[in-house]
Design a protein around this motif. Structure first.
Motif, PDB file in Angstrom:
ATOM      1  N   THR A   1      -8.648  -2.516   0.015  1.00 40.26           N
ATOM      2  CA  THR A   1      -9.209  -3.757   0.571  1.00 40.26           C
ATOM      3  C   THR A   1      -8.193  -4.899   0.391  1.00 40.26           C
ATOM      4  OG1 THR A   1     -10.419  -3.920  -1.508  1.00 40.26           O
ATOM      5  CG2 THR A   1     -11.676  -3.236   0.395  1.00 40.26           C
ATOM      6  N   THR A   2      -7.389  -4.806  -0.670  1.00 36.36           N
ATOM      7  CA  THR A   2      -6.410  -5.865  -0.914  1.00 36.36           C
ATOM      8  C   THR A   2      -5.232  -5.829   0.071  1.00 36.36           C
ATOM      9  OG1 THR A   2      -5.473  -4.390  -2.569  1.00 36.36           O
ATOM     10  CG2 THR A   2      -6.841  -6.189  -3.386  1.00 36.36           C
ATOM     11  N   THR A   3      -4.998  -4.700   0.726  1.00 37.03           N
ATOM     12  CA  THR A   3      -3.870  -4.655   1.671  1.00 37.03           C
ATOM     13  C   THR A   3      -4.320  -4.755   3.137  1.00 37.03           C
ATOM     14  OG1 THR A   3      -3.876  -2.223   1.610  1.00 37.03           O
ATOM     15  CG2 THR A   3      -2.335  -3.352   0.142  1.00 37.03           C
TER      16      THR A   3
ATOM     17  N   ASP B   1       0.839  -1.206   0.000  1.00 35.69           N
ATOM     18  CA  ASP B   1       0.000   0.000   0.000  1.00 35.69           C
ATOM     19  C   ASP B   1       0.871   1.252   0.000  1.00 35.69           C
ATOM     20  OD1 ASP B   1      -2.024   1.948   0.549  1.00 35.69           O
ATOM     21  OD2 ASP B   1      -3.231   0.357   1.465  1.00 35.69           O
TER      22      ASP B   1
END
Ligand code: B12
Length: 212
Positions: free
Chosen positions: A150-152, A99
Motif C-alpha cells: 500500500t505504501t508503494t 517495491d
C-alpha cells in the motif's frame, strides 16, 4: 494427492528440487503448461500468502517458496512462449520505486511474452525517472506497473505524473496491477486500466493495441 497439488505443496515448503522434478514430470505427462502454472505453482503461493500475513511464515521461508516457484516457472516458460513477437507491440514492465516484489511482475512478463508481445522488463524498485528513460529508449505502446505494498501504490501516480510531464503520456497506454490495487484506484491515478491477473493483462493489452 494429485500431482498438481503435490507441486503446490512443494512450492509452499520451498522444496525447489521436488518442484523441479514434479513440474518436469507433469510436462512429460502432457499436462498443459497453463494448468501447471495456475493449479500447481501459483496454487502453492496461495498457501504461502495467508500464512505470511498471519505470521505463521517468515521472510526467509517465503523467499524459499519464491525460489521454488521460479524453478518451476523456468521449466514451463519455453512452453508458453511463441515466436510471434516480430511486429508485435512492445510492453515495458517494472515494479515501482520502493517495491521489491517481483513474482507477479515476472508472471505478467512471461504471459505477455507468450501472447507474442515484445517485452522489456526494467526490474524492481524502478523510479519514475527510470520509467521515463525506458519509454524514451524502447518506445513501448503499453507500460505496465506493479505494486504489492500500500505504501508503494502512490509511486504509480508519481510515475504516471512523470511520464505526463515528460510529454510521453499520449504515446503509451498504462496498465497497473498488484494485489492491493483495484479499478477505481487505477482510474484515480490516471492509468488506462487495472488487471486482476496476468492473463487479463494480456487480453486488455491486446485490446488496447487493437484500438490504437
Ligand atoms: C512473496 C512475498 C514477499 C517476498 C517477495 C519475493 C519476491 N521475489 O517477490 C518477500 C519475502 C521478499 C516480501 C517482502 C516484503 N513484504 Co511481501 N509479500 C509476499 C506475498 C506473500 C506474496 C506476493 C506474491 O508474490 N504473490 C503471487 C503473485 C503471483 O501475485 P501478485 O504479485 O499479486 O501478481 C498477480 C496480480 O496481482 C497481477 N499483477 C501483478 N502485477 C501486475 C502488473 C500489471 C501491469 C498487471 C496488469 C497485473 C499485475 O498479475 C499477477 C499474476 O497473475 C504477499 C501476500 C499477498 N497476498 O500478496 C506479501 C505482501 C505483499 N508483503 C507485505 C509486506 C508488508 C512485505 C514487507 C514490508 C515485509 C517486511 N516486514 O519487510 C517486505 C517489503 C519489501 C519491499 N520493499 O518490497 C504485505 C503488504 C501489506 C501492505 N498492505 O502493504 C503483504 C500483502 C503480506 C501481508 N502482510 O499481508 N514479500
Amino acid at each position: 494427492m494429485s500431482d498438481l497439488k503435490k507441486i503446490a505443496e512443494a512450492v509452499f515448503e520451498g522444496d525447489y528440487e521436488t518442484v523441479h522434478d514434479l513440474t518436469q514430470q507433469a510436462i512429460d505427462g502432457g499436462v498443459p503448461a497453463m494448468e501447471i502454472v495456475s493449479n500447481g505453482l501459483l496454487a502453492g503461493m496461495d498457501i504461502v500468502a495467508p500464512k505470511f500475513k498471519s505470521g505463521e511464515m517468515f521472510i526467509p521461508e517465503v523467499m524459499m517458496s519464491a525460489k521454488a516457484l521460479a524453478e518451476g516457472l523456468k521449466l514451463v516458460k519455453p512452453l508458453l512462449s511463441t515466436d510471434e513477437s516480430d511486429g508485435m507491440a512492445t510492453f515495458l514492465m517494472a515494479t515501482v520505486k520502493g517495491d521489491l516484489h517481483d513474482i507477479g511482475k515476472n508472471l505478467v512478463v512471461m504471459i505477455m511474452e507468450s501472447g507474442g508481445f515484445n517485452v522489456v522488463d526494467l526490474g524492481i524498485d524502478v523510479s519514475p525517472e527510470q520509467f521515463v528513460e525506458g519509454i524514451k529508449k524502447h518506445k513501448p505502446q503499453i507500460v505496465g506497473m506493479c505494486a504489492l505494498l500500500t505504501t508503494t501504490m502512490m509511486a504509480m501516480k508519481e510515475t504516471i505524473d512523470a511520464i505526463t510531464e515528460a510529454g510521453l503520456r499520449d504515446s503509451v497506454k498504462i496498465l497497473v496491477g498488484g494485489a492491493p490495487l483495484y479499478p477505481e484506484f487505477a482510474e484515480k491515478i490516471g492509468a488506462d486500466g487495472y488487471c486482476v491477473d496476468a492473463v487479463a493483462c494480456k487480453e486488455m493489452a491486446a485490446a488496447l493495441v487493437a484500438k490504437k
